[in-house]
Design a protein around this motif. Structure first.
Motif, PDB file in Angstrom:
ATOM      1  N   PRO B 617     -11.399  18.917 -14.593  1.00  0.00           N
ATOM      2  CA  PRO B 617     -10.233  19.037 -15.450  1.00  0.00           C
ATOM      3  C   PRO B 617      -9.964  17.829 -16.338  1.00  0.00           C
ATOM      4  CG  PRO B 617      -9.583  18.794 -13.159  1.00  0.00           C
ATOM      5  CD  PRO B 617     -11.064  18.972 -13.169  1.00  0.00           C
ATOM      6  N   THR B 618     -10.262  16.630 -15.849  1.00  0.00           N
ATOM      7  CA  THR B 618      -9.935  15.469 -16.675  1.00  0.00           C
ATOM      8  C   THR B 618     -10.811  15.438 -17.926  1.00  0.00           C
ATOM      9  OG1 THR B 618     -11.426  14.109 -15.344  1.00  0.00           O
ATOM     10  CG2 THR B 618      -9.092  14.072 -14.760  1.00  0.00           C
ATOM     11  N   LEU B 621      -9.405  18.032 -20.305  1.00  0.00           N
ATOM     12  CA  LEU B 621      -8.190  17.564 -20.981  1.00  0.00           C
ATOM     13  C   LEU B 621      -8.526  16.489 -22.018  1.00  0.00           C
ATOM     14  CD1 LEU B 621      -5.700  17.380 -17.957  1.00  0.00           C
ATOM     15  CD2 LEU B 621      -5.897  19.177 -19.672  1.00  0.00           C
ATOM     16  N   LEU B 643      -6.791  25.134 -11.345  1.00  0.00           N
ATOM     17  CA  LEU B 643      -7.163  24.180 -10.299  1.00  0.00           C
ATOM     18  C   LEU B 643      -7.211  24.890  -8.960  1.00  0.00           C
ATOM     19  CD1 LEU B 643      -4.753  21.282 -11.298  1.00  0.00           C
ATOM     20  CD2 LEU B 643      -7.234  21.262 -11.539  1.00  0.00           C
ATOM     21  N   ALA B 647      -5.587  19.294  -2.031  1.00  0.00           N
ATOM     22  CA  ALA B 647      -5.243  17.961  -2.525  1.00  0.00           C
ATOM     23  C   ALA B 647      -5.390  17.853  -4.038  1.00  0.00           C
ATOM     24  CB  ALA B 647      -6.134  16.921  -1.851  1.00  0.00           C
ATOM     25  N   GLN B 648      -6.297  18.639  -4.611  1.00  0.00           N
ATOM     26  CA  GLN B 648      -6.517  18.527  -6.056  1.00  0.00           C
ATOM     27  C   GLN B 648      -5.368  19.095  -6.878  1.00  0.00           C
ATOM     28  OE1 GLN B 648     -10.077  20.279  -5.109  1.00  0.00           O
ATOM     29  NE2 GLN B 648     -11.382  18.723  -6.017  1.00  0.00           N
ATOM     30  N   VAL B 653      -0.768  14.782  -7.704  1.00  0.00           N
ATOM     31  CA  VAL B 653      -1.921  14.845  -8.611  1.00  0.00           C
ATOM     32  C   VAL B 653      -1.529  15.561  -9.902  1.00  0.00           C
ATOM     33  CG1 VAL B 653      -4.194  15.899  -8.929  1.00  0.00           C
ATOM     34  CG2 VAL B 653      -3.679  14.656  -6.822  1.00  0.00           C
ATOM     35  N   ALA B 656       0.372  13.252 -12.157  1.00  0.00           N
ATOM     36  CA  ALA B 656      -0.469  12.278 -12.864  1.00  0.00           C
ATOM     37  C   ALA B 656      -1.252  12.948 -13.991  1.00  0.00           C
ATOM     38  CB  ALA B 656      -1.430  11.619 -11.870  1.00  0.00           C
ATOM     39  N   LEU B 657      -1.801  14.111 -13.713  1.00  0.00           N
ATOM     40  CA  LEU B 657      -2.575  14.818 -14.742  1.00  0.00           C
ATOM     41  C   LEU B 657      -1.701  15.121 -15.951  1.00  0.00           C
ATOM     42  CD1 LEU B 657      -4.770  17.576 -13.015  1.00  0.00           C
ATOM     43  CD2 LEU B 657      -5.555  15.622 -14.337  1.00  0.00           C
ATOM     44  N   GLU B 659       1.319  13.899 -16.836  1.00  0.00           N
ATOM     45  CA  GLU B 659       1.912  12.758 -17.536  1.00  0.00           C
ATOM     46  C   GLU B 659       0.859  12.023 -18.357  1.00  0.00           C
ATOM     47  OE1 GLU B 659       4.183  10.447 -14.757  1.00  0.00           O
ATOM     48  OE2 GLU B 659       5.668  12.041 -14.472  1.00  0.00           O
ATOM     49  N   ALA B 660      -0.328  11.849 -17.778  1.00  0.00           N
ATOM     50  CA  ALA B 660      -1.387  11.177 -18.537  1.00  0.00           C
ATOM     51  C   ALA B 660      -1.726  11.997 -19.774  1.00  0.00           C
ATOM     52  CB  ALA B 660      -2.619  10.995 -17.659  1.00  0.00           C
ATOM     53  N   PHE B 661      -1.810  13.281 -19.611  1.00  0.00           N
ATOM     54  CA  PHE B 661      -2.168  14.164 -20.734  1.00  0.00           C
ATOM     55  C   PHE B 661      -1.082  14.129 -21.810  1.00  0.00           C
ATOM     56  CE2 PHE B 661      -2.215  18.619 -22.434  1.00  0.00           C
ATOM     57  CZ  PHE B 661      -3.409  18.517 -23.130  1.00  0.00           C
ATOM     58  N   THR B 725     -14.447  20.926  -9.683  1.00  0.00           N
ATOM     59  CA  THR B 725     -13.646  19.834  -9.111  1.00  0.00           C
ATOM     60  C   THR B 725     -14.254  19.403  -7.803  1.00  0.00           C
ATOM     61  OG1 THR B 725     -12.181  21.473  -8.122  1.00  0.00           O
ATOM     62  CG2 THR B 725     -11.483  20.498 -10.202  1.00  0.00           C
TER      63      THR B 725
END
Lengths: 295, 725
Positions: B617-618, B621, B643, B647-648, B653, B656-657, B659-661, B725
């Motif tokens: 996914p990262t 993105l 997803l 845990a993924q 998680v 973070a995904l 907000e970073a995106f 993943t």
């Protein structure tokens, strides 16, 4: 971007996996290095295990036609292994190719450039880079260069090791590590050698040095393997050993599984019984250790 | 207020009742509309429409039984198909993709022959109004319809006959809705007197009390506000609007009652849950999603967070009731209330597939760049599958007529029509010309279409609830603010990018085989060529060799749209909308340079093609982050991220995904947490998975109600997510 020095040490990497959430805190990119000092029969990454002396063969078979002058150390006895030196004069690096790609000799700086594409997710999650393997500590010189480069860029660095390498390797790498995931598989010398081909005393001695000479967080991981240490007194013995270390550590019990294993006929299923997992966790807890089971 | 615990206990039963409802057709509206439509044949179109609505609302059977918590119904039974004969008896082809039971003739077969004969030659086409709008909800809740009638009276000296007629039609329509509410109040009072169940009787009394007040006058409390929204929303359906009549920004409209909701959150969430079930029962295509989007949260133009306790109450309601429609969007921004964000992440992590996330900073910037005032741009909401609009102010930002570009089809036409192309860059240039020509024609076609629609098929109730229309005495299709910002729909972008990367690597350059040979072998299904194409870089893997074509293609499209719009008095914004159209598009396109076989669907998202997010996914993105969404896709893109569970997809998680995106320029994200094994089990045992809601390309749906085609697609997506993943 400056070109890498043709004489700079290269890190032999078999695959790069992004979005890992089990190899340390946060979202991480895990770099799997090629080559290992042990040969555990239950290994989940057997393609990375192989005798170190075989590495050039693997590299030559890879798509990396530009890598050359690969100079791996000859196969040596476990615990007395010299640093593998991998050099390539013109290898410009290749992108990660997914789960089963061939090894590639990376210039540390270019590898740092490559993996930090996911830095935004590391920052947002408190994650970073984990170097696993194989045994990353086998390639101490290149590994230290890679970790130092990441450190200069402010990224979190974690090493997953079984500790079966010479002390010098730890001395070289440790200053560049932010956290360790440290495998202790067994203490019984015969059991350890029979299952891994290595010397059980080396990882313990290196762990003691690490805990005594650094302040870096260390999590001890105990793979619980049916047919090896599950249902034995190893958890109690490891707990007692850890209690005697210079500073406390957390423990994670990793129940074995057969995903990715290259089992031979007659090998038992590595998966332990749930009661064996519980018993192991209780043994560590009874030893006053903070324990967690990672299924 | 009484019987709150009892109302909460009612929710599961109401939900089961709704899920168990049959896919039937309700002819009540059709019969009433037929009577009024022909009786007023000589009247001006707006008056005729208003009189038809008034006749329907005056005589439509009321429904206080199926969901007694709120008044309002658009058909005689939950999810029964309310027919709009004045438009037609068509079935949306996307519905047929999404549901196996539905076929193109399904509705026509349910219509009595006499009704079909009556309407022959008189219908407006399609099966309803265009929808894709959100009204000025704030005025409905906080001013009331009586105040709007007063606005209309203030314009009574206007000498223009068309404007006078239009205002008269608006007044008739508004009055009809008020009278409908009073009918409900009377009926609820009567029902309360005879009802033996104390909890239901209390619901009736509450409804009666509310309907005496709203929507005629401002709401006095949260329940009133929700009741006002429900009645007006359903009245819009009965007026004849089709899919995607969106709720807009209910938490902002109801912000006056945030303290009340905060003090009694349990009660507020219960009411919001019952409200969602009421809206979910509003049917047009049986169980096909009507995409009645609800948008929550977000900041205002000063950056102030607009989340309040009503936002939270809605999110908690989505936890309790497993409706797929109305689907829910959350507007994310840097200062989002932490509790709202936490609750959102919990819902997504638990596999609820909602809310869908839109980044305020990018979405509002895109609208401002398209010419909107800052204050209005920051008031945006979703008005369809994922299209963007502004309640009461912007509608044509989500209108497709005349302006739709399938990137893959366009690139395919370009390379097949010009054998002398010798680089992928030249293909992009030719694509630019093709888009420019399409857009120039499209602007003209759109103008004509809107004018015709406004004349032949006016919507005076809808228009009365939009900004500027009461004053203008004109239909919303012409008189709303920002009716000069047109949407241009696009799809097949991912495939087109992969096609360009494949052409670049295989057909062109020194070692390339040439375009002619490439196409010849492609059309013959040459396996060696297909293997070469499959080995090429693919969009969605953070690989610049492919991603640069994504950037180039999107830039070229927007540049062509800007050029086409120059001097024409309009602005064009691009909107990547899929819903199930990726199947329909794919059926019309032959084998393409991305290796896609003839007839296969195009990509269902602007992310990687199915199964091609090889690096997780990262990486996917990161590819999308290379696009300048605010400039090139201001109409919002459609990005699916699937997803696996565990845990993924933990809340941490996901946080973070997302907000970073978003912090780095991501615009929109639709997260599905799916487990392939669970989906397969649900396919085998649907009776056990009635509450499993998933996100498809442009709608949410209960998995067990989907067609086998869509179910299999979701399973493949979940399998691919687990591998990558």
């Amino acid at each position: 971007m400056p070109k890498p020095s043709p004489h700079a040490p290269r890190l032999l990497v078999s695959r790069i996996q992004r979005f890992c959430v089990h190899d340390g805190p946060g979202i991480r990119t895990t770099v799997f290095t090629q080559g290992c000092s042990l040969s555990c029969w239950w290994c989940h990454n057997p393609d990375l295990r192989g005798p170190v002396g075989h590495i050039p063969v693997v590299v030559q078979a890879s798509a990396c036609t530009e890598s050359r002058r690969l100079k791996p150390a000859p196969q040596a006895s476990t615990g007395d292994q010299r640093d593998i030196e991998v050099q390539a004069s013109a290898c410009t690096g290749s992108p990660d190719r997914g789960p089963k790609s061939a090894p590639h000799a990376w210039d540390p700086r270019q590898l740092a450039d490559h993996v930090q594409r996911d830095a935004r997710y590391w920052r947002a999650s408190g994650g970073g880079v984990t170097v696993s393997g194989g045994e990353p500590m086998v390639q101490a010189q290149a590994l230290a260069a890679f970790l130092a480069e990441l450190g200069r860029r402010g990224h979190d660095r974690c090493i997953e090791t079984a500790g079966a390498v010479p002390r010098d390797h730890f001395r070289r790498v440790a200053p560049h590590v932010d956290r360790w995931l440290y495998d202790i598989k067994a203490l019984d010398p015969k059991r350890f050698r029979a299952a891994t081909g290595g010397d059980a005393a080396v990882p313990v001695a290196n762990l003691r040095w690490l805990l005594g000479h650094t302040r870096t967080p260390v999590t001890v991981r105990v793979p619980l393997i049916n047919g090896f240490n599950a249902g034995t007194d190893e958890p109690q013995r490891i707990a007692a050993m850890l209690a005697d270390m210079p500073r406390p550590v957390g423990v994670e019990v990793l129940p074995g599984h057969n995903v990715g294993c290259d089992l031979r006929p007659g090998d038992p299923d590595p998966k332990p019984a749930p009661r064996q997992v519980d018993a192991a966790a209780e043994a560590f807890a009874a030893g006053g250790l903070e324990v967690r089971i990672r299924w | 207020m009484v019987a709150d615990a009892a109302t909460r206990d009612l929710l599961p039963e109401l939900q089961n009742r709704l899920f168990g409802a049959q896919d039937t057709v309700c002819l009540a509206r059709a019969r009433l509309a037929t009577e009024a439509w022909f009786r007023h044949a000589a009247d001006p179109p707006p008056i005729r429409r208003a009189m038809t609505l008034a006749h329907i609302l005056e005589n439509m059977p009321l429904d206080l039984e199926s969901n007694p918590v709120f008044a309002g119904n658009a058909s005689s039974a939950p999810r029964a198909w309310s027919v709009n004969p004045e438009f037609g008896f068509e079935v949306d082809p996307q519905g047929c993709i999404e549901h196996d039971w539905l076929h193109p003739d399904w509705l026509r077969r349910q219509i009595p022959p006499a009704l079909k004969r009556k309407w022959r030659g008189h219908q407006l086409g399609s099966s309803a109004g265009t929808g894709h709008l959100a009204i000025d909800l704030d005025a409905v809740v906080n001013r009331g319809l009586r105040a709007m009638l007063a606005d209309l009276s203030g314009c009574s000296k206007d000498r223009s006959r068309p404007r006078r007629d239009y205002r008269a039609a608006m007044a008739i329509s508004l009055g009809a809705v008020i009278a409908w509410a009073h009918r409900y109040a009377d009926a609820a009072e009567a029902a309360a007197r005879t009802c033996t169940d104390p909890a239901i009787a209390a619901c009736h009394r509450r409804v009666a009390d509310a309907c005496r007040q709203v929507p005629e006058y401002p709401a006095r409390n949260l329940f009133d506000g929700l009741q006002a929204i429900a009645l007006v929303h359903l009245a819009l359906s009965l007026e004849g609007q089709g899919v995607s009549i969106s709720i807009g920004l209910p938490d902002r409209a109801l912000a006056r009652f945030a303290e009340e909701a905060a003090a009694e959150m349990e009660q507020a969430a219960t009411w919001c849950g019952a409200f969602l079930l009421k809206i979910a029962a509003n049917s047009y295509h049986g169980r096909v999603s009507k995409t009645q989007a609800i948008t929550l949260g977000g900041a205002d133009h000063k950056g102030k967070d607009q989340c309040n306790a009503v936002t939270m109450a809605f999110l908690k309601a989505y936890e309790r009731v497993a409706v797929s429609d109305p689907h829910c969007f959350l507007r994310w921004h840097k200062g989002i209330h932490p509790d709202v964000w936490d609750q959102t992440l919990r819902l997504l992590s638990a596999g609820r597939s909602m809310p869908l996330l839109v980044n305020d900073h990018v979405a509002a910037r895109g609208l401002i760049a398209a010419g909107m005032k800052k204050r209005d741009a920051w008031d945006y909401c979703i008005i369809g599958c994922n299209e963007i609009g502004v309640p009461g102010r912007a509608w044509q930002t989500a209108c497709t007529s005349g302006l739709a570009i399938n990137d893959l089809a366009c690139v395919d036409a370009v390379i097949r029509g010009n054998g002398r192309l010798s680089s992928a860059g030249q293909v992009v240039e030719a694509y630019h010309k093709q888009v420019l020509a399409t857009a120039r024609k499209g602007i003209t076609a759109r103008r004509q279409w809107i004018k015709r629609k406004a004349e032949q098929s006016p919507f005076p109730l809808t228009s009365a609830l939009m900004h500027g229309c009461r004053e203008a005495g004109a239909d919303y299709q012409l008189a709303m603010p920002y009716s000069d910002i047109y949407a241009c729909y696009t799809r097949g972008t991912t495939n087109a990018v992969n096609a360009l990367a494949a052409l670049d690597a295989v057909a062109f350059g020194k070692s390339g085989m040439g375009l002619g040979e490439f196409l010849r072998r492609l059309d013959h299904g040459d396996q060696d060529l297909l293997r070469q194409i499959a080995a090429c870089p693919r969009w969605g893997n953070d690989d610049d060799r492919a991603d640069r074509w994504g950037v180039a293609l999107n830039e070229a499209r927007q540049s062509a749209l800007d050029q086409a719009a120059r001097g024409r008095g309009v602005r064009l914004i691009c909107c990547h909308v899929v819903r199930s159209l990726h199947h329909l598009d794919g059926r019309r396109i032959g084998p393409t340079a991305d290796g896609r076989p003839a007839g296969q669907p195009v990509a269902d998202s602007i992310g990687a093609a199915a199964g091609e997010a090889r690096l997780g996914p990262t990486a996917m993105l990161n590819s999308v982050l290379k696009l300048n969404a605010a400039r090139d896709l201001a109409g919002i893109y459609n990005l699916n991220l699937t997803l696996p569970g565990g845990a993924q997809s933990s809340p941490q998680v996901l946080r973070a995904l997302c907000e970073a995106f978003f912090l780095d320029g991501g615009q929109e994200l639709q997260i599905n947490v799916l487990d392939a094994a669970k989906l397969r089990e649900a396919q085998q045992h649907p009776e056990r998975f009635g509450d499993l809601v998933v996100r498809i390309a442009g709608l949410n749906a209960r998995f067990v109600e989907l067609s086998r085609l869509e179910q299999d697609e979701l399973i493949r997506r979940a399998e691919a997510a687990a591998v990558s993943t």
